[in-house]
Design a protein around this motif. Structure first.
Motif, PDB file in Angstrom:
ATOM      1  N   ARG A 323      63.825  99.813  17.384  1.00 19.05           N
ATOM      2  CA  ARG A 323      62.545  99.012  16.675  1.00 19.05           C
ATOM      3  C   ARG A 323      61.265  99.884  17.122  1.00 19.05           C
ATOM      4  O   ARG A 323      59.541  99.920  16.435  1.00 19.05           O
ATOM      5  N   HIS A 373      56.941  90.226  16.991  1.00 17.68           N
ATOM      6  CA  HIS A 373      57.109  89.726  18.071  1.00 17.68           C
ATOM      7  C   HIS A 373      57.257  88.341  17.260  1.00 17.68           C
ATOM      8  O   HIS A 373      56.947  87.928  17.499  1.00 17.68           O
ATOM      9  N   HIS A 380      54.079  91.641  12.265  1.00 12.61           N
ATOM     10  CA  HIS A 380      53.606  92.695  11.607  1.00 12.61           C
ATOM     11  C   HIS A 380      54.109  92.760  10.621  1.00 12.61           C
ATOM     12  O   HIS A 380      55.123  93.180   9.862  1.00 12.61           O
ATOM     13  N   GLU A 419      47.046  91.052  17.833  1.00 11.97           N
ATOM     14  CA  GLU A 419      47.368  92.261  19.289  1.00 11.97           C
ATOM     15  C   GLU A 419      46.310  93.562  18.751  1.00 11.97           C
ATOM     16  O   GLU A 419      45.513  94.186  19.319  1.00 11.97           O
ATOM     17  N   HIS A 420      46.364  93.740  17.613  1.00 14.13           N
ATOM     18  CA  HIS A 420      45.779  94.656  17.122  1.00 14.13           C
ATOM     19  C   HIS A 420      44.049  94.674  17.803  1.00 14.13           C
ATOM     20  O   HIS A 420      43.481  95.955  17.554  1.00 14.13           O
TER      21      HIS A 420
HETATM   22 ZN    ZN Z   1      52.755  94.287  17.859  1.00 11.78          ZN
END
Ligand code: ZN
Ligand code: 2HG
Length: 463
Positions: A323, A373, A380, A419-420
């Motif tokens: 992963r 996730h 993603h 999250e980015h």
């Molecule tokens: Zn991530």
């Protein structure tokens, strides 16, 4: 920018080795993992918060724009410079003694996430933000982007694990926020406002991080699935299993293939499948039988068709390696565009089905690498250039498909970044996730902190 004038104004105020002006350094410190073209006009590497404050004061007076910079592993272009002064925290990496009464640790912004983990481990404590880039990314960057990572399902995002923050405003004012209080209900929470603001409001210089104990005892499981929907059906079952879920990640066959090829490793599952899930679970020692029985039941009831169970640390690391190696393996293979979207978990299967259908129907020359996730509703979407496409064609195709993704996302009530962060890459799409009223408040807040628009300009929102 007239850097000569700046440097002569700075002469005598700071040690000479604070500044780097070399073209190669400027290029390195001005760009990040997104490979967006960028360069610093000048690099400043302070050692103390007072130096940060003095530099920012001078920049404010001289109207010099500043880009704060951490490990530059960001994926939204938030640390990309376009000729600004880059403020690097790499020399500010001090770690204070772990406070075992409060379960906290005070660290400077330039400490890497891994250094913090290693520093706290001897006390049996951890800062639970775990990222594939932990060896290079820094706490300041983790907090200014409110990093997520691989264990959000269990521990939440970075913002949950901070009890004190020191930050410097563009005017050079040093803010000591919350003073490490566990409880403090006195007005607006400025820590939470700064976390996730991507260095556009103030510059984070130190933080007091909240720590927790290591998980009890964990096993890693790896399962094949026919579709994201089947994976999510299993996830719903697992939520009721005799354990706590520490991570629930998924990836497509294309991702497994590319990582296996890079690591030169074959999956030990007997056959290949369109999707895979990695689940790490925690349970008290002595409950192994219960977990084994639950797994047997999942197989008997055909909720899963096959699986691998990793119990030892080295077996667990091997499965996690599959992963954690995806981003780098894709990056090393072909040009890629990344979308770290989120939708409510209950809508995720339908959303991903629509994305896959739309791509198939579009006839565009793009390969979709799907992973992420799943348990957090945060997949993603990596769009990868096929060998037969030219770069120009690939950029055009991505620009077209990006619209489809965001239109879909809006209809699912999703977010353009789970999250980015927004940085420069998602800025134009911010209105997909934020209402006009929110956008107005964002601008008003930015104006209060940085009226001249000098701090990380062009990122997140314009004045
Ligand atoms: Zn991530
Ligand atoms: C991860 O989950 C990171 O590994 C990177 O957020 C995701 O490369 C990506 O798109």
């Amino acid at each position: 920018m007239d850097w000569k004038t700046f440097l002569s104004a700075a002469k005598g105020l700071f040690p000479d080795d604070l500044f780097l002006i070399d073209a190669e350094d400027c290029l390195r410190y001005g760009s990040d993992w997104t490979k967006t073209a960028g360069t610093a006009g000048l690099v400043v590497r302070p050692r103390t918060t007072d130096e940060v404050s003095e530099v920012l004061k001078l920049c404010s007076q001289m109207k010099i724009p500043v880009v704060p910079s951490g490990g530059r592993t960001g994926l939204a272009g938030g640390a990309v410079a376009r000729g600004e002064l880059v403020l690097s925290f790499e020399r500010m990496n001090r770690l204070s003694e772990v406070d075992i009464h409060g379960n906290t640790v005070r660290v400077q912004a330039g400490a890497t996430t891994q250094a913090v983990h290693e520093h706290c481990a001897p006390q049996g404590l951890m800062w639970p933000i775990d990222l594939a880039s932990k060896g290079s990314c820094e706490i300041g960057g983790n907090l200014s982007t409110n990093a997520g990572g691989l264990r959000v399902i269990r521990y939440g995002m970075a913002r949950k694990w901070v009890v004190g923050l020191q930050a410097v405003t563009m005017a050079g004012e040093i803010l000591e926020l919350n003073r490490d209080l566990e409880k403090n209900n006195t007005g607006y929470d400025l820590i939470q406002l700064l976390i996730g603001s991507e260095g556009t409001l103030a510059v984070i210089t130190e933080a007091t991080l909240k720590l927790t104990r290591f998980p009890n005892h964990s096993w890693v499981m790896f399962f094949p699935f026919e579709s994201p929907r089947a994976t999510l059906d299993f996830f719903a079952e697992a939520r009721r299993g005799p354990f706590e879920i520490l991570a629930f990640e998924f990836f497509s066959k294309a991702c497994l293939d590319i990582v296996s090829a890079r690591l030169n490793r074959q999956s030990r599952l007997g056959h290949s499948s369109p999707f895979y899930a990695l689940m790490e679970v925690e349970f008290p020692v002595g409950r192994e039988d219960e977990v084994d029985q639950w797994l047997g039941m999942m197989l008997e009831n055909r909720v899963v068709s096959d699986g691998l169970l990793a119990k030892s640390e080295s077996e667990k690391d091997q499965v996690w390696g599959l992963r954690e190696g995806i981003t780098e393996s894709i990056q090393a293979t072909a040009p890629v565009k990344k979308y770290d979207v989120s939708v409510p978990v209950r809508k995720l299967a339908a959303f991903l089905e629509e994305v896959e259908r739309a791509l198939k129907q579009s006839g565009l020359g793009i390969e979709l690498y799907l992973f992420g996730h799943l348990g957090d509703g945060s997949p993603h979407l990596n769009l990868v250039k096929p060998a037969i496409s030219t770069m120009e064609q690939f950029n055009q195709d991505c620009a077209e498909f990006e619209k489809t993704i965001f239109v879909l996302l809006k209809s699912y009530g999703g977010s353009v970044s789970a999250e980015h962060g927004v940085g420069i890459l998602k800025k134009h799409w911010l209105t997909v996730s934020r209402s006009p009223a929110e956008m107005r408040l964002f601008r008003d807040i930015k104006r209060v902190f940085d009226p001249q628009g000098l701090l990380n300009p062009g990122k997140v929102i314009d004045l």
